[in-house]
Structure formats: C-alpha cells, structure tokens
Design a protein around this motif. Structure first.
Motif, PDB file in Angstrom:
ATOM      1  N   ALA A 311       0.835  -1.201   0.000  1.00 26.60           N
ATOM      2  CA  ALA A 311       0.000   0.000   0.000  1.00 26.60           C
ATOM      3  C   ALA A 311       0.872   1.254   0.000  1.00 26.60           C
ATOM      4  O   ALA A 311       0.562   2.242  -0.673  1.00 26.60           O
ATOM      5  CB  ALA A 311      -0.927  -0.005   1.213  1.00 26.60           C
ATOM      6  N   ALA A 312       1.969   1.226   0.751  1.00 31.92           N
ATOM      7  CA  ALA A 312       2.886   2.368   0.780  1.00 31.92           C
ATOM      8  C   ALA A 312       3.497   2.606  -0.596  1.00 31.92           C
ATOM      9  O   ALA A 312       3.640   3.748  -1.039  1.00 31.92           O
ATOM     10  CB  ALA A 312       3.981   2.128   1.820  1.00 31.92           C
ATOM     11  N   ASP A 313       3.861   1.507  -1.282  1.00 27.49           N
ATOM     12  CA  ASP A 313       4.414   1.653  -2.634  1.00 27.49           C
ATOM     13  C   ASP A 313       3.383   2.275  -3.564  1.00 27.49           C
ATOM     14  O   ASP A 313       3.719   3.140  -4.388  1.00 27.49           O
ATOM     15  CB  ASP A 313       4.837   0.285  -3.175  1.00 27.49           C
ATOM     16  N   ARG A 314       2.143   1.836  -3.446  1.00 24.17           N
ATOM     17  CA  ARG A 314       1.099   2.370  -4.321  1.00 24.17           C
ATOM     18  C   ARG A 314       0.858   3.846  -4.039  1.00 24.17           C
ATOM     19  O   ARG A 314       0.575   4.627  -4.965  1.00 24.17           O
ATOM     20  CB  ARG A 314      -0.186   1.564  -4.131  1.00 24.17           C
ATOM     21  N   LEU A 315       0.938   4.247  -2.773  1.00 21.35           N
ATOM     22  CA  LEU A 315       0.682   5.631  -2.391  1.00 21.35           C
ATOM     23  C   LEU A 315       1.930   6.504  -2.463  1.00 21.35           C
ATOM     24  O   LEU A 315       1.844   7.714  -2.224  1.00 21.35           O
ATOM     25  CB  LEU A 315       0.125   5.670  -0.964  1.00 21.35           C
ATOM     26  N   HIS A 316       3.094   5.873  -2.734  1.00 20.92           N
ATOM     27  CA  HIS A 316       4.375   6.592  -2.767  1.00 20.92           C
ATOM     28  C   HIS A 316       4.660   7.251  -1.411  1.00 20.92           C
ATOM     29  O   HIS A 316       5.058   8.418  -1.330  1.00 20.92           O
ATOM     30  CB  HIS A 316       4.377   7.644  -3.890  1.00 20.92           C
ATOM     31  N   LEU A 317       4.442   6.471  -0.357  1.00 19.72           N
ATOM     32  CA  LEU A 317       4.697   6.935   1.019  1.00 19.72           C
ATOM     33  C   LEU A 317       5.588   5.937   1.736  1.00 19.72           C
ATOM     34  O   LEU A 317       5.736   4.791   1.303  1.00 19.72           O
ATOM     35  CB  LEU A 317       3.373   7.074   1.783  1.00 19.72           C
ATOM     36  N   HIS A 318       6.163   6.386   2.864  1.00 20.61           N
ATOM     37  CA  HIS A 318       6.928   5.464   3.711  1.00 20.61           C
ATOM     38  C   HIS A 318       5.957   4.542   4.429  1.00 20.61           C
ATOM     39  O   HIS A 318       4.847   4.955   4.803  1.00 20.61           O
ATOM     40  CB  HIS A 318       7.766   6.252   4.712  1.00 20.61           C
ATOM     41  N   HIS A 319       6.383   3.297   4.623  1.00 14.46           N
ATOM     42  CA  HIS A 319       5.461   2.330   5.237  1.00 14.46           C
ATOM     43  C   HIS A 319       5.071   2.718   6.661  1.00 14.46           C
ATOM     44  O   HIS A 319       3.981   2.383   7.132  1.00 14.46           O
ATOM     45  CB  HIS A 319       6.065   0.920   5.212  1.00 14.46           C
ATOM     46  N   SER A 320       5.940   3.441   7.351  1.00 15.80           N
ATOM     47  CA  SER A 320       5.583   3.856   8.708  1.00 15.80           C
ATOM     48  C   SER A 320       4.446   4.876   8.675  1.00 15.80           C
ATOM     49  O   SER A 320       3.577   4.890   9.568  1.00 15.80           O
ATOM     50  CB  SER A 320       6.805   4.445   9.418  1.00 15.80           C
ATOM     51  N   THR A 321       4.413   5.722   7.648  1.00 15.05           N
ATOM     52  CA  THR A 321       3.324   6.694   7.502  1.00 15.05           C
ATOM     53  C   THR A 321       2.005   5.975   7.264  1.00 15.05           C
ATOM     54  O   THR A 321       0.967   6.316   7.864  1.00 15.05           O
ATOM     55  CB  THR A 321       3.614   7.651   6.333  1.00 15.05           C
TER      56      THR A 321
END
Length: 360
Positions: A311-321
């Motif tokens: 999901a983080a990759d799809r959203l282009h965010l850090h996984h902790s976020t």
C-alpha cells in the motif's frame, strides 16, 4: 428477361451480356444474400478476385473465383466503383483482374455496388458507430421479445451467432470516439441511453464484435459483459460492473467480479444502515478523513493490496506513515485492520459504500 437477352445478344453481344449481368444481381438481391455471398458470386462471375470494403467499419471482404475467401496480398484493382447509400459514399467494390479490364467489368461492379448498398441498408448502417438509441434499447431492453430483439440486432449490423460485447459507459468524450478506440477493426455501435438511476449522470451503451479493455481513454468508466444468448442480461451485468469502477480501476469486466457482484443486489437502505458502511461514509465527509481525503485513499490502497508495504508503494509513502494512518483508520472504523476479519469487513464496507448513489 432471358429470352430478351438472347434476342439482343444476336444484335449486340455487349447488350445481351449486360442484361444477363443485371438479371444475375437481381436474383442475388431477391435472395437477400450478405456481403460475403455477394463477393463470392461476383468473383465467380468475373473469374477473378472481387472485393468489397465498407468505410465506416473498415470491413473488407475479398473472394476468389473458386468461391473461397481470398487471404493473399491485395493486388492492384483493375476497376473500382464506389458504393453509395442516401447520396453518401459508404464503401467501394473492385475487381483484381490481371491485365486489362473486360468489357462488362463496369456493368458488373455497378450492379455489385447496388447490391452491397441494399445489403447494408437491410442489415444495418455502416458509416458511423453512432446508432439510434431506440434501436439499441430494443436490442438490450429487458421487456423486448426475442423476435424484436433479433431484428434490432440485425438492423444494427450484428449477425446471428457470435456473441456481442456490451459495454456500459460514463464519459464526457463522444461515444463514437470511444467505440472506435476500443473496437478499431470490427463493428461497434454506440448510443446515449440517459440516466441510470436517481442522480446518475448520462449513461452510454456500446455494442461491439470485440472490445479491447486496455484501449479505453483516460476519464472513461466502463463496465463490460458479453451477450451469449441474453443481450438484456449482458446489459444488466455491464451496468453492474460499471458500478464497481473506481478512479484506480476505471474498467471492470463483470466476469472478474465473481461473488462480489452479489453486493450490487444489497438494498440501498440496508447498506446505509450498516455500521461499517456508515463509518466509511463518514470518512468521505470533508475534514473527517484527513487532508485531501487521505484516509479513504489509504484505506482503498490497503484493501486492494492487503499489505502495508505494498500500500505504501502504491501511495508513494513510507510504510511507517501508512501504518500510522491505518491505526487511525482502525479507531475511526472500530475495526482491527491487521486481522483477516477486520480487513474483510473493511473491504466489504468500502465496496458497498462505493455502490451507493452519492458515493464519488
């Protein structure tokens, strides 16, 4: 006619031959033969390859003198005649004769062009992908009887037998342009059929011999189905698939939904009353789901991937976020999104909310 041709042939062989050609095509037209049969008969009569092309659909038929489809490279045409219908050129016919044209070639092609125009007029328009909405409604309407439905499909140009692909479309683009993109080499008909429920935007229908799901342009939402022997059912399934489309998945085939399609049968009142669906709906209220609707975006990505990192990759965010957002979402939804049951409930609630009329 034959007796007259015999008498005239004694005076002028050309006139007698021309009358025989006219009589030959009159017989074909009375028998209501299709384009393939016209091309085969013409090739046999001319003793060379004969061809027919319709501009609107791009359909080309070439036949050999042996009565078979001609699949070899197209040779230069010795004679070409346009096909006109209602004073509009809709195609062309030609002969691929080696050497010089024969004396009766123009007469043959003139009659072939008339026969092709008559076949097109009988079996359906071919110049444009746009169709009469009333005719499309007859073809896919639930209340249409089998005889009227078969006639409507025939008038639209679809032959009996092969399945027709049915597409429910929402778009601001011209429907004929969309149809030409997703079915560039086959027959496709388009019509605007109005709204599809309270508050719904305009609904378009495409009927096509083939559909490329990857060819829909940006900004188009489409639900796909095939007719088999039930065009009305295919239209219903296509509209159901359209309801499952999202910005990330704008094209959905009904066959890919499986048991999820049953969610479209849930009464709206029951869906709105469900606590999980109501909680998702609250996330969509401006200000309730975080800046720029990030809560719903995060929930959709997590439900689609079942993984914080994906999901983080799809959203282009850090996984902790993403992990922190999911904790907040879990509290807002009263669900533990890290468990299979919690994730399943979130997926179902999100899908049911998407199916509501007022969901974006």
């Amino acid at each position: 006619m034959e007796a007259l041709a015999l008498r005239l042939s004694g005076l002028d062989p050309y006139v007698g031959g021309a009358i025989r050609v006219v009589a030959f095509y009159d017989t074909l037209m009375r028998r209501r033969v299709d384009l393939s049969a016209l091309a085969r008969a013409s090739a046999g009569l001319a003793e060379c390859v004969a061809g027919v092309r319709l501009h609107g659909t791009g359909r080309t038929v070439r036949a050999s003198p042996l009565g078979t489809d001609e699949t070899g490279p197209r040779r230069p045409a010795s004679t070409v005649v346009p096909v006109t219908l209602d004073e509009e050129e809709i195609g062309e016919v030609w002969l691929e004769r080696e050497g010089e044209a024969h004396q009766l070639d123009e007469v043959l092609l003139d009659r072939l062009a008339l026969a092709v125009a008559a076949a097109v007029e009988r079996y359906g328009p071919a110049r444009t992908t746009m169709a009469d909405p009333a005719l499309v409604e007859l073809a896919v309407g639930a209340a249409t009887d089998d005889v009227a439905r078969a006639r409507a499909l025939r008038l639209l140009g679809f032959a009996a037998g092969p399945p027709v692909h049915v597409v429910a479309v929402r778009t601001a683009l011209p429907l004929d342009r969309v149809g030409a993109l997703v079915c560039p080499a086959g027959l496709v008909k388009a019509a605007a059929l109005g709204a599809d429920g309270p508050g719904a935007a305009g609904l378009g229908a495409l009927l096509a011999t083939a559909v490329d799901p990857g060819a829909f342009p940006e900004g188009v939402r489409a639900g796909l189905a095939t007719t088999a022997d039930d065009p009305a059912g295919a239209w219903r399934r296509a509209r159901t698939a359209l309801r499952f489309t999202t910005p990330r998945e704008p094209v959905v085939g009904h066959g890919s939904l499986g048991a999820l399609a049953l969610l479209a049968e849930v009464p709206e009142r029951a869906a709105r009353a469900d606590p999980d669906v109501a909680a998702v709906a609250r996330l969509a209220v401006p200000g309730a789901g975080g800046a720029d609707g990030e809560a719903l975006e995060t929930l959709e990505a997590y439900c689609a991937t079942a993984s914080v990192r994906r999901a983080a990759d799809r959203l282009h965010l850090h996984h902790s976020t993403v992990s922190r957002r999911l904790e907040q979402l879990g509290r807002a939804l009263a669900l533990d999104l890290t468990t299979p049951d919690g994730l399943t409930r979130a997926r179902l609630a999100l899908t049911l909310w998407r199916l509501l009329d007022d969901a974006p």
